[in-house]
Design an enzyme around this catalytic site. Structure first.
Site, PDB file in Angstrom:
ATOM      1  N   LEU A  29      37.999  28.522  44.497  1.00 43.68           N
ATOM      2  CA  LEU A  29      39.034  27.673  44.029  1.00 43.68           C
ATOM      3  C   LEU A  29      40.476  27.549  43.772  1.00 43.68           C
ATOM      4  O   LEU A  29      41.909  26.678  43.738  1.00 43.68           O
ATOM      5  CB  LEU A  29      38.256  27.234  43.020  1.00 43.68           C
ATOM      6  CG  LEU A  29      37.142  26.483  42.220  1.00 43.68           C
ATOM      7  CD1 LEU A  29      36.630  26.411  41.092  1.00 43.68           C
ATOM      8  CD2 LEU A  29      36.494  24.798  43.534  1.00 43.68           C
ATOM      9  N   GLY A  53      46.496  37.227  39.961  1.00 48.44           N
ATOM     10  CA  GLY A  53      47.061  38.115  40.834  1.00 48.44           C
ATOM     11  C   GLY A  53      45.969  39.694  40.138  1.00 48.44           C
ATOM     12  O   GLY A  53      46.192  40.505  41.048  1.00 48.44           O
ATOM     13  N   GLY A  75      42.253  38.420  41.516  1.00 48.82           N
ATOM     14  CA  GLY A  75      41.029  37.996  41.688  1.00 48.82           C
ATOM     15  C   GLY A  75      41.117  36.633  41.558  1.00 48.82           C
ATOM     16  O   GLY A  75      42.115  36.032  42.080  1.00 48.82           O
ATOM     17  N   CYS A  76      39.868  36.138  43.017  1.00 49.71           N
ATOM     18  CA  CYS A  76      40.141  34.472  42.653  1.00 49.71           C
ATOM     19  C   CYS A  76      38.482  33.846  41.958  1.00 49.71           C
ATOM     20  O   CYS A  76      38.057  34.216  41.134  1.00 49.71           O
ATOM     21  CB  CYS A  76      39.359  34.488  44.294  1.00 49.71           C
ATOM     22  SG  CYS A  76      40.067  35.415  45.250  1.00 49.71           S
ATOM     23  N   LYS A  86      35.921  33.087  36.571  1.00 49.91           N
ATOM     24  CA  LYS A  86      36.483  33.983  37.827  1.00 49.91           C
ATOM     25  C   LYS A  86      36.806  35.156  37.986  1.00 49.91           C
ATOM     26  O   LYS A  86      35.758  35.990  37.130  1.00 49.91           O
ATOM     27  CB  LYS A  86      37.685  33.477  36.346  1.00 49.91           C
ATOM     28  CG  LYS A  86      38.759  34.900  36.505  1.00 49.91           C
ATOM     29  CD  LYS A  86      40.418  34.900  36.258  1.00 49.91           C
ATOM     30  CE  LYS A  86      40.452  33.920  35.526  1.00 49.91           C
ATOM     31  NZ  LYS A  86      42.279  33.639  34.509  1.00 49.91           N
ATOM     32  N   ASP A 124      52.630  32.597  30.033  1.00 45.74           N
ATOM     33  CA  ASP A 124      51.880  32.399  31.346  1.00 45.74           C
ATOM     34  C   ASP A 124      51.956  30.728  31.492  1.00 45.74           C
ATOM     35  O   ASP A 124      51.764  30.617  32.416  1.00 45.74           O
ATOM     36  CB  ASP A 124      51.087  33.083  32.291  1.00 45.74           C
ATOM     37  CG  ASP A 124      51.727  33.039  33.000  1.00 45.74           C
ATOM     38  OD1 ASP A 124      52.385  33.076  33.427  1.00 45.74           O
ATOM     39  OD2 ASP A 124      50.500  33.656  34.120  1.00 45.74           O
TER      40      ASP A 124
END
Length: 431
Positions: free
Chosen positions: A153, A157, A159-160, A175, A272
């Site tokens: 998806l 920074g 991982g995916c 995640k 962030d």
């Protein structure tokens, strides 16, 4: 109102009444005491004595009346003071109560009920710290089809994020974090800890976590329409977001930040805030995500916090001087507001060696009404009330002011946007 709140006032009233009665009794004693009675050696002075006694009785009655009036006034003042303190107590709850609200969320620390019921068919290893479900790694691996690329998806920074299918009609987002470094591990622990304590309709829900050695996994509710960044800057170029849909996203995000800044104690700074961390569900309701860099306000004074954030969203005072506050989130929010208005990325490349920030490019034109209409995203250019456009642009300009003290509180931003959003989308505007 609790009894201990009234006790000091009741004691004060008793003392006042006691002192006033003491004064009255002393006056009566002085008047009626034989040693102070006039000496009448001649019988002819008796009428005069009677007259003086009557005068003294009148004086005594006046003293009683005066004492009663003073008591009544003191009682009225006391009742009024208690009423004022009670009203203040209601309007300004103590920090301890605010803290209790956060702690109660922390004690609950559970995923929302609608998701917990669906976990009944999933093997849970246990509960982290008694509240966060730990999901068996093999179930994670199977649900993502062994982390196939077509299930990705998004990429972050460390991982995916994958789409995972746990059960029929039960899809979630997972995640996957490569925690080979201390920073990555710290962000994982920080996000799990914070999301287990905060629950809000506009903040992503934590459903569970898992680990396999250095690999850590966080399971969230699935947001079907992905991130705001993908909607605005992806293949569709914002075509799926109408003017009112964009304002609703801005309103939802402001509500999430207000909860973190004003309703959590201690307050939380996201640190962030950006369009890729604003996720959209099937109805385009927005939820703030990715709390790996979030910190408790004030903790940056106790230890050295590494400068973090995303270029284009980082407030100048934080970038240059390391000064961090809730106004840093407000600056980043202003950049997101500009993205919604203009359809441009926060930083755009002019050449291989030169970039330009959206704030620098847009500021001179945002304050000029004749130029503003020319820079608005073409997708929404002809579908808005110009008065509303000027109002939103004014809010964005205030949010991205270089001086933090000139920026509004997120609460003020929220109240500025509510009248511009239709009632059916969570505002007060009647279309």
């Amino acid at each position: 109102m609790k009894l201990h709140f009234l006790m000091p006032h009741m004691v004060l009233l008793i003392i006042i009444i006691h002192e006033l009665f003491c004064i009255h009794i002393s006056a009566e004693t002085l008047v009626s005491s034989p040693q102070f009675s006039p000496i009448t050696p001649l019988s002819s002075s008796m009428p005069r004595q009677v007259e003086e006694e009557n005068h003294q009785k009148d004086y005594s009655h006046k003293k009683v009346l005066l004492v009663l009036v003073i008591i009544a006034i003191a009682l009225s003042v006391l009742i009024l003071s208690i009423l004022c303190l009670w009203i203040y107590h209601i309007k300004h709850p103590s920090k301890s109560k605010r803290k209790n609200v956060l702690n109660s969320d922390a004690e609950k620390g559970n995923p929302p009920a609608q998701f917990l019921s669906k976990f009944s068919s999933i093997e849970l290893v246990g509960l982290k710290k008694g509240c966060i479900p730990i999901i068996d790694y093999k179930k994670i691996e199977k649900s993502t089809n062994n982390f196939q690329e077509n299930n990705i998806l998004g990429i972050g920074g460390f991982g995916c994020v994958y789409k995972a299918h746990f059960d029929e009609n039960f899809d979630v987002a997972v995640k996957k974090l490569h925690c080979h470094t201390q920073n990555a591990l710290r962000e994982f622990e920080n996000e799990v800890d914070l999301l287990s304590k905060v629950q809000h309709p506009n903040i992503i829900s934590l459903l569970g976590c898992s680990n396999d050695g250095d690999m850590k996994f966080i399971v969230y509710e699935l947001m079907e329409n992905g991130s705001l960044e993908a909607q605005l800057h992806g293949p569709s170029r914002g075509s799926g977001l109408t003017w009112h849909a964009r304002l609703k996203i801005a309103l939802d995000t402001a509500r999430a930040l207000e909860y973190l800044h004003e309703h959590c104690y201690p307050s939380v700074i996201h640190r962030d805030m950006k369009s890729s961390n604003i996720l959209l569900d099937e109805n385009f309701n927005a939820k703030l995500s990715d709390f790996g860099l979030a910190i408790i306000d004030g903790s940056q004074k106790k230890k050295n916090i590494k400068l973090s954030g995303t270029l284009g969203y980082v407030a100048p005072e934080y970038l240059l001087d390391g000064k961090l506050s809730d106004k840093s989130d407000v600056y980043a929010y202003g950049v997101v507001l500009l993205e919604l208005l203009l359809g441009r990325k926060p930083v755009e490349k002019l050449s291989a060696a030169q970039c330009q920030s959206l704030v620098t490019w847009a500021m001179p034109q945002l304050t000029d009404r004749s130029k503003l209409q020319n820079i608005v995203d073409p997708v929404i250019k002809n579908s808005m009330d110009l008065k509303h456009l000027y109002q939103v642009a004014a809010v964005a300009v205030l949010c991205v002011q270089p001086e933090p003290s000139y920026r509004p509180l997120i609460t003020d931003v929220l109240h500025s946007l509510i009248p511009l959003v239709p009632v059916e989308l969570g505002g007060t505007l009647r279309v």
